[in-house]
Enzyme design. Structure first.
Site, PDB file in Angstrom:
ATOM      1  N   GLY A  26      33.030  49.186  30.437  1.00 30.79           N
ATOM      2  CA  GLY A  26      32.686  49.292  31.568  1.00 30.79           C
ATOM      3  C   GLY A  26      32.879  48.347  32.274  1.00 30.79           C
ATOM      4  N   GLY A  28      31.076  44.903  34.843  1.00 30.75           N
ATOM      5  CA  GLY A  28      29.937  44.373  35.473  1.00 30.75           C
ATOM      6  C   GLY A  28      29.316  43.691  34.259  1.00 30.75           C
ATOM      7  CB  CYS A  53      34.707  46.648  26.390  1.00 30.86           C
ATOM      8  SG  CYS A  53      35.272  45.341  27.622  1.00 30.86           S
ATOM      9  CG  ASN A  95      39.846  44.435  32.560  1.00 29.38           C
ATOM     10  OD1 ASN A  95      40.006  43.219  33.086  1.00 29.38           O
ATOM     11  ND2 ASN A  95      40.099  45.375  32.946  1.00 29.38           N
ATOM     12  CE1 TYR A  98      28.383  38.247  33.579  1.00 23.81           C
ATOM     13  CE2 TYR A  98      29.941  39.865  34.082  1.00 23.81           C
ATOM     14  CZ  TYR A  98      28.859  39.116  34.559  1.00 23.81           C
ATOM     15  OH  TYR A  98      28.553  39.079  35.743  1.00 23.81           O
ATOM     16  CG  HIS A 138      39.829  47.739  25.489  1.00 19.94           C
ATOM     17  ND1 HIS A 138      39.110  48.671  26.133  1.00 19.94           N
ATOM     18  CD2 HIS A 138      39.519  46.577  26.221  1.00 19.94           C
ATOM     19  CE1 HIS A 138      38.287  48.282  27.129  1.00 19.94           C
ATOM     20  NE2 HIS A 138      38.562  47.044  27.215  1.00 19.94           N
ATOM     21  CD  GLU A 140      40.657  51.617  23.591  1.00 17.46           C
ATOM     22  OE1 GLU A 140      40.393  51.351  24.958  1.00 17.46           O
ATOM     23  OE2 GLU A 140      40.137  50.993  22.685  1.00 17.46           O
TER      24      GLU A 140
END
Length: 166
Positions: A26, A28, A53, A95, A98, A138, A140
């Site tokens: 997700g 932020g 992530c 992607n 942080y 990721h 996947e």
């Protein structure tokens, strides 16, 4: 598979009697996900937990680590990650902006299992006090042909072992 919102309570998640809690990616700043961090902290150790992530960052924060904003995020399908436990490097898709500060994870809680080969940032954690592991990338997305597909086998193994131990 039951999807719950980011603001789901511990009781709501528990009402589904899940075999595993999967913390997805997700956007932020992970430190802003206060509810998710609190819920995950409460559920850690009660069921298998896997995170990718943002999910990696949330579980790390819940169990005592810190996070920080990267000067330049990791973006793209060609990010090299070293699996320290297997002594192998994989090409991953990422992607995020942080990262978990691996050195802040208490040693009795877990250890950094994966590092970014470019900048050395924490890319994965294996937990000692909970049936859990997380990765920043990721698996996947298949950055390298099926390089990190072994992680899905480990997801299933966590569930099976947890069911046997019940």
């Amino acid at each position: 598979l039951t999807v719950v919102p980011a603001n789901a309570s511990t009781s709501l998640i528990g009402s589904y009697e899940p075999d595993m809690l999967f913390l997805s990616n997700g956007p932020g700043d992970p430190q802003q996900a206060r509810n998710a961090i609190a819920v995950v902290k409460e559920l850690a150790g009660t069921m298998p937990i896997v995170g990718i992530c943002l999910g990696h960052q949330i579980l790390s924060l819940a169990l005592g680590a810190e996070t920080y904003k990267l000067k330049f995020g990791h973006r793209g399908a060609n990010q090299p990650v070293v699996d320290i436990d297997r002594d192998r490097t994989y090409v991953t898709s990422q992607n995020h902006g942080y990262a978990v500060v691996g050195d802040t994870l208490p040693a009795e809680v877990g250890h950094v299992s994966h590092k970014n080969a470019n900048d050395g940032t924490c890319e994965g954690v294996r937990y000692k006090n909970a049936p859990a592991f997380t990765v920043q990338f990721h698996p996947e997305a298949h950055g390298g042909p099926l390089d990190t597909a072994y992680l899905f086998d480990e997801f299933i193994s966590l569930i099976e072992k947890h069911k046997e131990d019940k």
